[in-house]
Design a protein around this motif. Sequence first.
Motif: not given
Length: 480
Positions: A400, A403-404, A419, A423, A456, A459-460, A463
């Motif tokens: 995760y 992602n952040e 984002s 998401t 997670w 999406s990682a 990204f």
Amino acid sequence: MEAKFLACNDKMRKKYYCFSMLSKNKASGRSDSKAYITEGAIWKSIIKFMLPIMLGMFFQQLYNTVDAVVVGRYVGKEALAAVGGGTMFFINLLIGFCGGVANGAAIIISQFFGAKKFRELSLALHTFILLSIIMGFLVTLVGIFFCEFALNLIKTPPEIFTNAVTYLKIYFLGMIPMFLYNTGASILRSTGDSKTPFAVLVIACFANIFLDCFFVIVLRLGVAGVAFATITSEVLSMILIFLPLTRTSDVYKVEFAKVRLDFSLLKKMIRLGLPSGLCTMMYPISNLTLMSFINTFPTESIAAWTAWGKLDALFWMSVSSMGMALNTFSGQNYGAGKYDRIKKGAWQGLLIMNAITLVLVIVFRLFGRFFYNLFVPGEEAVIAMGLKILFFLTPAFFFYVPNEVLAGIIGGVGKTYVSMLVTLFGICGIRLLWLFAFCRGTDNFLKVITCYPISWSVSAVIFFAYFKSKRWMPRDLLSA
């Protein structure tokens, strides 16, 4: 002075304003350079800025825990249920959306501050204040007039319905002070000050705890007392956050006579903030769907999942703080034209956050049983299930982190829609696909929560691919 200021061309205007601000700061023994995170060691800038945000979230979590204890012990389980669960889902959905929209304003302010465009900075922060008042007013109306409809929609049990309505109608009266506190805190963070919002939050949290005890235990106002305590502390935090903003001689000084909407800036704020608002709404919606699957399992599993939520909040506080810190870091350095520093900040942010995650994973695994015993003492079946969840999910924390971190970096240069799309597909889409395709009727709890590491990871990867493609970079950033 104002006429002379406006008559100058853009270049001279900037020089004139910088000179006047530097003169004021020298006279007061201060330098506004302390607020910039565009210079010095990158990792130090990130950590120094991140820590107060993370500690602020910790105190907020402490308040939430104490609040639950006061309500549960002195009012009853029905009251505890009335101020949590579906009630908080409705609150978080509305506030989360508006908070996401406000993020667009924070990005613009950090970019103007980094670029030293002080006239535009003043216009942006005063527009932001009025935008927050408008959003707070609208949320107040929606919350008060539609709370009963929303509570019926999520099938709130009859025994807690009346208390939930009472709590919400009082709670939503505090929206404008809440939004204004968040606005003031965003302005300060965008200009490099994360310590003042932290100090105000600590004072407000302790005030809230004291008022909870006074209204609930002494005055015996029940859930209404909890709501009154909340809105009183919100008014206090609003006043405290605006004291330094109105009294400073720095470039982000707030003057209420200047509060007005600049429609060109408002359009940019909404364009940048709307994707963040929609993104914020997607998480509770997907998690609510997940909860409908979890609620089909025995009570021990549900209780273990609830206790795990209290424990893994430490990770979410840390990673969210990093995302917020990097959002401001990226915005300021983008405004300053220090593009290579943004790229280095992304990699150093990943390294720092992975190191923090490693420490948390080790602590969770070593002391997991102790933590669970705090929440459910003696419940061996719950603790055993909780430890299974812990050992299964903690390695996935590393999936995760990108992602952040990358969302913070990319959002800081204005690409907030990325984002939202990641998401929508990687977090919500994959999560719901997994649940409905593979988990219907399953009796395997770990299979259900596998939707977290899968979503997670997907999406990682997206990204990272987008970040490496350099499509998020402005044209002049590509050559840096």
